[in-house]
Enzyme design. Structure first.
Site, PDB file in Angstrom:
ATOM      1  N   GLY A 275       0.838  -1.196   0.000  1.00  0.00           N
ATOM      2  CA  GLY A 275       0.000   0.000   0.000  1.00  0.00           C
ATOM      3  C   GLY A 275       0.867   1.237   0.000  1.00  0.00           C
ATOM      4  N   CYS A 276       0.318   2.349  -0.510  1.00  0.00           N
ATOM      5  CA  CYS A 276       1.073   3.599  -0.581  1.00  0.00           C
ATOM      6  C   CYS A 276       0.163   4.771  -0.242  1.00  0.00           C
ATOM      7  CB  CYS A 276       1.649   3.789  -1.985  1.00  0.00           C
ATOM      8  SG  CYS A 276       3.442   3.840  -2.011  1.00  0.00           S
TER       9      CYS A 276
ATOM     10  N   LYS B 140       7.343  -0.147   6.617  1.00  0.00           N
ATOM     11  CA  LYS B 140       6.704   1.124   6.263  1.00  0.00           C
ATOM     12  C   LYS B 140       7.788   2.171   6.078  1.00  0.00           C
ATOM     13  CE  LYS B 140       2.965   4.214   7.677  1.00  0.00           C
ATOM     14  NZ  LYS B 140       1.862   4.428   8.650  1.00  0.00           N
TER      15      LYS B 140
ATOM     16  N   ASP C 180      -7.298   9.205  12.619  1.00  0.00           N
ATOM     17  CA  ASP C 180      -7.551   8.910  11.196  1.00  0.00           C
ATOM     18  C   ASP C 180      -8.031   7.472  11.021  1.00  0.00           C
ATOM     19  OD1 ASP C 180      -7.763   9.477   8.482  1.00  0.00           O
ATOM     20  OD2 ASP C 180      -5.657   9.034   8.055  1.00  0.00           O
TER      21      ASP C 180
END
EC number: 2.7.11.1
Length: 342
Positions: A66-67, A84, A190
């Site tokens: 994922g990015c 990460k 978030d």
């Protein structure tokens, strides 16, 4: 020691010192809190997190998981771990802030983050241009070593409808994670389906780049708009209550199989994808400010009928709740998981 080994050791010491200085500049207050519990200094703290076996050419990135705007996540080696990596040297302090949040949470959990439904954190590695081509020559950035998960909650609801039993498992896991964050005095800031990772049938909170310890200076607001509580639209700061609201939207997405407000937006614009226009953003902010996400996301009577009990449970996420609410919700979701096991 060979010349090559001496050179690598010197690079490692230089990186440890560099990362410690970054932490002191970016998060002096939170660093002091973590160091006080660890009873150590900044460089010794970083060295204690150091994963030499996955740092400075001792590991390889296999594929992107994922990015985002701050970092990319790569699968490592045999797939048991993920790395990460910040997208640039400029983003490195943001990831070191996340390292401190993970360290604080690990201290609170006695190192058993998985039991509290937070993605386990295994330390820090150093990344150079040799491993990650987006970096400039000579740059060294910190990367988080995390336990690799299977998928995200976003991918789960896009792939197929979930059973009621599985829905209650995810509800239980998210409530348990929320309760742990509250006990640890951490606001995530978030929560969204892309930041809830799944392994097997269990869910875990991830991505603490926007997180803050309650009595620290507030972080800049970076909450994804669709997952904002109404109070954030008016300029408020993330709180435990806004985290609960966002978690409720994640569970609602498992029922509707759409990201928050997406289906209504598509119907309104006669488009199969969000437009991201100013008009669309204003419409979305207005819909959020109504404070009734179930009305604006559950658009068929059939869904209301099939998920009546779950929607009744979810309504509590979207209104102010008592201090002991999470404990009661956890007990209720545990009971529902047990019911659906038979």
């Amino acid at each position: 020691m060979s010349a090559w080994a001496s050179q690598e050791a010197a690079k490692e010491e230089e990186a440890v010192g560099d990362f410690a200085r970054m932490l002191e500049r970016r998060d002096a207050g939170l660093l002091a809190r973590v160091l006080s519990r660890a009873q150590t200094g900044p460089e010794a703290y970083v060295r204690g997190l150091w994963r030499a076996e996955v740092g400075l050419e001792r590991w390889r990135l296999t594929r992107v998981l994922g990015c985002g705007s701050v970092a990319c996540v790569f699968e490592l080696g045999d797939g048991a771990l993920a790395l990460k990596v910040p997208t640039s040297r400029r983003k490195a302090p943001v990831l070191l802030h996340e390292v401190l949040i993970y360290s604080h949470l690990a201290q609170q959990a006695g190192g058993r983050l998985a039991e509290r439904h937070v993605v386990p954190f295994h330390g820090v590695a150093a990344v150079t241009r040799r491993e990650y081509r987006r970096l400039r020559g000579g740059e060294v950035v910190p990367a988080l070593v995390l336990e690799r998960m299977d998928t995200t909650l976003e991918a789960v609801h896009r792939r197929a409808a979930v059973s009621k039993g599985q829905w209650w498992r995810y509800a239980r896991d998210l409530v348990a994670a929320l309760q742990f964050l509250r006990e640890s005095c951490v606001v995530h800031g978030d929560i969204k389906t892309a930041n809830v990772l799944v392994r097997g049938q269990d869910a875990f909170l991830a991505d603490f780049t926007s997180a803050a310890v309650c009595d620290a200076a507030p972080e800049p607001l970076t909450t994804t708009l669709e997952y904002c509580a109404p109070g954030l639209i008016g300029g408020g700061q993330p709180t435990h209550s806004t985290d609960v609201y966002a978690a409720g939207l994640c569970l609602l997405a498992l029922i509707t199989r759409f990201e928050p407000f997406r289906e209504l937006s598509m119907m309104k614009s006669h488009s199969s994808a969000p437009t991201h226009s100013l008009h669309e953003t204003q419409w979305l902010m207005n819909a959020i400010s109504k404070g009734d996400p179930i009305k604006y996301n559950v658009l068929s009577q059939d869904l209301y009928d099939r998920w009546a009990e779950e929607l009744h449970f979810l309504r509590r996420f979207f209104v102010p709740a008592a201090q002991d609410a999470l404990s009661r919700w956890l007990a209720e979701s545990n009971a529902r998981v047990a019911e659906h096991a038979f």
